[in-house]
Design a protein around this motif. Structure first.
Motif, PDB file in Angstrom:
ATOM      1  N   GLU A 116     -24.717 -41.170 -62.637  1.00 12.62           N
ATOM      2  CA  GLU A 116     -26.035 -40.991 -63.260  1.00 12.62           C
ATOM      3  C   GLU A 116     -25.955 -39.993 -64.410  1.00 12.62           C
ATOM      4  O   GLU A 116     -26.595 -40.175 -65.451  1.00 12.62           O
ATOM      5  CB  GLU A 116     -27.051 -40.507 -62.222  1.00 12.62           C
ATOM      6  N   MET A 117     -25.143 -38.963 -64.230  1.00 12.55           N
ATOM      7  CA  MET A 117     -25.004 -37.981 -65.314  1.00 12.55           C
ATOM      8  C   MET A 117     -24.314 -38.604 -66.531  1.00 12.55           C
ATOM      9  O   MET A 117     -24.716 -38.347 -67.666  1.00 12.55           O
ATOM     10  CB  MET A 117     -24.256 -36.747 -64.813  1.00 12.55           C
ATOM     11  N   GLU A 118     -23.318 -39.443 -66.274  1.00 16.15           N
ATOM     12  CA  GLU A 118     -22.657 -40.142 -67.389  1.00 16.15           C
ATOM     13  C   GLU A 118     -23.663 -41.019 -68.124  1.00 16.15           C
ATOM     14  O   GLU A 118     -23.680 -41.080 -69.351  1.00 16.15           O
ATOM     15  CB  GLU A 118     -21.534 -41.054 -66.860  1.00 16.15           C
ATOM     16  N   MET A 119     -24.491 -41.705 -67.335  1.00  7.23           N
ATOM     17  CA  MET A 119     -25.501 -42.585 -67.938  1.00  7.23           C
ATOM     18  C   MET A 119     -26.495 -41.770 -68.765  1.00  7.23           C
ATOM     19  O   MET A 119     -26.868 -42.164 -69.878  1.00  7.23           O
ATOM     20  CB  MET A 119     -26.219 -43.369 -66.838  1.00  7.23           C
ATOM     21  N   LEU A 120     -26.896 -40.621 -68.234  1.00  7.61           N
ATOM     22  CA  LEU A 120     -27.830 -39.751 -68.970  1.00  7.61           C
ATOM     23  C   LEU A 120     -27.209 -39.275 -70.274  1.00  7.61           C
ATOM     24  O   LEU A 120     -27.869 -39.215 -71.308  1.00  7.61           O
ATOM     25  CB  LEU A 120     -28.230 -38.558 -68.099  1.00  7.61           C
ATOM     26  N   GLU A 121     -25.925 -38.934 -70.216  1.00  7.25           N
ATOM     27  CA  GLU A 121     -25.243 -38.475 -71.433  1.00  7.25           C
ATOM     28  C   GLU A 121     -25.171 -39.589 -72.470  1.00  7.25           C
ATOM     29  O   GLU A 121     -25.327 -39.353 -73.662  1.00  7.25           O
ATOM     30  CB  GLU A 121     -23.826 -37.967 -71.116  1.00  7.25           C
ATOM     31  N   ALA A 122     -24.938 -40.825 -71.988  1.00  6.15           N
ATOM     32  CA  ALA A 122     -24.823 -41.956 -72.923  1.00  6.15           C
ATOM     33  C   ALA A 122     -26.186 -42.340 -73.495  1.00  6.15           C
ATOM     34  O   ALA A 122     -26.279 -42.836 -74.617  1.00  6.15           O
ATOM     35  CB  ALA A 122     -24.177 -43.152 -72.226  1.00  6.15           C
TER      36      ALA A 122
ATOM     37  N   LEU B 270     -29.111 -31.490 -57.973  1.00  5.29           N
ATOM     38  CA  LEU B 270     -29.735 -30.544 -58.899  1.00  5.29           C
ATOM     39  C   LEU B 270     -29.001 -30.529 -60.248  1.00  5.29           C
ATOM     40  O   LEU B 270     -29.625 -30.457 -61.313  1.00  5.29           O
ATOM     41  CB  LEU B 270     -29.757 -29.149 -58.273  1.00  5.29           C
ATOM     42  N   GLU B 271     -27.672 -30.627 -60.175  1.00  8.14           N
ATOM     43  CA  GLU B 271     -26.872 -30.685 -61.409  1.00  8.14           C
ATOM     44  C   GLU B 271     -27.338 -31.888 -62.245  1.00  8.14           C
ATOM     45  O   GLU B 271     -27.515 -31.791 -63.462  1.00  8.14           O
ATOM     46  CB  GLU B 271     -25.397 -30.843 -61.005  1.00  8.14           C
ATOM     47  N   MET B 272     -27.558 -33.015 -61.557  1.00  8.16           N
ATOM     48  CA  MET B 272     -28.014 -34.229 -62.249  1.00  8.16           C
ATOM     49  C   MET B 272     -29.410 -33.999 -62.853  1.00  8.16           C
ATOM     50  O   MET B 272     -29.671 -34.364 -64.006  1.00  8.16           O
ATOM     51  CB  MET B 272     -28.006 -35.393 -61.258  1.00  8.16           C
ATOM     52  N   LEU B 273     -30.301 -33.394 -62.078  1.00  8.10           N
ATOM     53  CA  LEU B 273     -31.671 -33.169 -62.579  1.00  8.10           C
ATOM     54  C   LEU B 273     -31.668 -32.261 -63.808  1.00  8.10           C
ATOM     55  O   LEU B 273     -32.464 -32.449 -64.729  1.00  8.10           O
ATOM     56  CB  LEU B 273     -32.562 -32.567 -61.488  1.00  8.10           C
ATOM     57  N   LYS B 274     -30.757 -31.298 -63.808  1.00  9.89           N
ATOM     58  CA  LYS B 274     -30.686 -30.389 -64.974  1.00  9.89           C
ATOM     59  C   LYS B 274     -30.284 -31.149 -66.230  1.00  9.89           C
ATOM     60  O   LYS B 274     -30.767 -30.869 -67.325  1.00  9.89           O
ATOM     61  CB  LYS B 274     -29.728 -29.234 -64.695  1.00  9.89           C
ATOM     62  N   ILE B 275     -29.381 -32.107 -66.066  1.00 11.79           N
ATOM     63  CA  ILE B 275     -28.986 -32.938 -67.228  1.00 11.79           C
ATOM     64  C   ILE B 275     -30.189 -33.787 -67.653  1.00 11.79           C
ATOM     65  O   ILE B 275     -30.486 -33.920 -68.843  1.00 11.79           O
ATOM     66  CB  ILE B 275     -27.800 -33.875 -66.871  1.00 11.79           C
ATOM     67  N   ALA B 276     -30.898 -34.344 -66.658  1.00  9.93           N
ATOM     68  CA  ALA B 276     -32.077 -35.174 -66.979  1.00  9.93           C
ATOM     69  C   ALA B 276     -33.103 -34.359 -67.755  1.00  9.93           C
ATOM     70  O   ALA B 276     -33.719 -34.850 -68.708  1.00  9.93           O
ATOM     71  CB  ALA B 276     -32.684 -35.747 -65.707  1.00  9.93           C
TER      72      ALA B 276
ATOM     73  N   ILE C 103     -38.629 -39.336 -65.325  1.00 10.29           N
ATOM     74  CA  ILE C 103     -38.127 -39.771 -64.016  1.00 10.29           C
ATOM     75  C   ILE C 103     -39.238 -40.525 -63.303  1.00 10.29           C
ATOM     76  O   ILE C 103     -40.402 -40.118 -63.337  1.00 10.29           O
ATOM     77  CB  ILE C 103     -37.615 -38.565 -63.192  1.00 10.29           C
ATOM     78  N   GLU C 104     -38.880 -41.650 -62.697  1.00  2.28           N
ATOM     79  CA  GLU C 104     -39.912 -42.405 -61.992  1.00  2.28           C
ATOM     80  C   GLU C 104     -40.015 -41.937 -60.549  1.00  2.28           C
ATOM     81  O   GLU C 104     -39.014 -41.614 -59.910  1.00  2.28           O
ATOM     82  CB  GLU C 104     -39.608 -43.911 -62.034  1.00  2.28           C
ATOM     83  N   VAL C 105     -41.257 -41.911 -60.074  1.00  2.00           N
ATOM     84  CA  VAL C 105     -41.522 -41.697 -58.653  1.00  2.00           C
ATOM     85  C   VAL C 105     -41.627 -43.103 -58.094  1.00  2.00           C
ATOM     86  O   VAL C 105     -42.565 -43.831 -58.398  1.00  2.00           O
ATOM     87  CB  VAL C 105     -42.844 -40.933 -58.466  1.00  2.00           C
TER      88      VAL C 105
END
Ligand code: ZN
Ligand code: ZN
Length: 280
Positions: A151-157, A191-197, A204-206
């Motif tokens: 997910e973090m890779e996807m966020l970066e891309a 949390l690491e992922m959320l920080k990137i987001a 972010i969808e609920v």
């Protein structure tokens, strides 16, 4: 408040009903806005995403429904796009030419290196077990890390507007069968992922889809993650991840209450090309 749902599937991917059925259901349920987001075609054989051919059909159908409902219901055309390292993702240029209103970026699978097969974390639990055994030597913590890393890779891309069901990895972990999502390692990674987001321009969808399908007993993201999202200032939007027209508003009102108790005072909706906040 306006009830909205930008995450829907239909008969040309793994959902049921036509786009017209969804628009009718949205109007009947009092939704103000609806977005279509069938699974974009995948680079491997599967039984849940649209084929390339059907994707072209979908874009034509969506255009028609949008026109037909103009003035009565806001209809938007999107796609739920998988991130698969080295093979494709929301940032791929081909999506730019499709004139989409928005894109949802999601990770549904992790590659099993022996066969090169993408194994679903969303599908039958047998797939998850196969993945755990073959790629991770039964180490579920490593699997969780890999999921959030993807997910973090996807966020970066980049290339997408909504991060789809951001803790989907918990879906088949019934009764914490494989891992404990309260463990420090799980929470640190999420949390690491959320920080990137938070650092990216995404909403972010609920997502209430795990509840409507009886797979889990809580939202994506989990209540503790929602609190973190609030602290990080991440905008949220509502989604039912509906696979049938009558699930369009499933648990949405209850989800708003949960968002509120996580500390939020507003939630975002997409309208006429922009994300707009509304008080909750
Ligand atoms: Zn999904
Ligand atoms: Zn979906």
């Amino acid at each position: 408040m306006l009830l909205t749902n930008y995450h829907t599937h239909f008969e040309l991917d793994d959902g049921s009903g036509t786009l017209q059925d969804y628009a009718e259901s949205a109007a009947a349920k009092g939704l103000s806005i609806i977005g279509f987001s069938p699974h974009a075609p995948l680079p491997y054989t599967n039984d849940w995403a649209m084929t390339e051919e059907n994707c072209a059909v979908y874009l034509g159908l969506a255009k028609k429904v949008k026109k037909e409902w103009a003035g009565r219901l806001e209809v938007y055309t999107g796609l739920e796009i998988d991130y698969i390292p080295g093979k494709g993702g929301p940032s791929n240029n081909k999506y730019k030419s499709m004139n989409l209103d928005y894109r949802i970026g999601s990770v549904h699978s992790i590659m099993e290196p022996e066969s090169g097969e993408e194994l679903s974390v969303d599908g039958p639990v047998e797939d998850l077990i196969r993945l755990l055994e073959r790629r991770f030597g039964r180490n579920a913590e490593n699997m969780v890390d890999t999921y959030f890393n993807l997910e973090m890779e996807m966020l970066e891309a980049g290339g997408f507007d909504i991060l789809g069901h951001c803790d989907l990895i918990k879906k088949r972990n019934t009764d914490n069968r494989f891992f404990d999502p309260n463990m420090k390692r799980y929470r640190d990674k999420a949390l690491e992922m959320l920080k990137i987001a938070a650092a990216k321009d995404v909403v972010i969808e609920v997502n209430t889809g795990g509840l409507s399908r009886g797979a889990i007993t809580e939202l994506y993201p989990s209540p503790w993650m929602l609190k973190q999202c609030c602290e990080l200032g991440i905008p949220l939007t509502l989604s039912a991840d509906a696979h049938q027209p009558d699930h369009l508003d499933f648990h949405l009102t209850e989800a708003v209450k949960e968002v509120k108790s996580a500390g939020y005072r507003e939630i975002y909706f997409f309208s006429e090309g922009k994300w707009r906040p509304q008080p909750i």
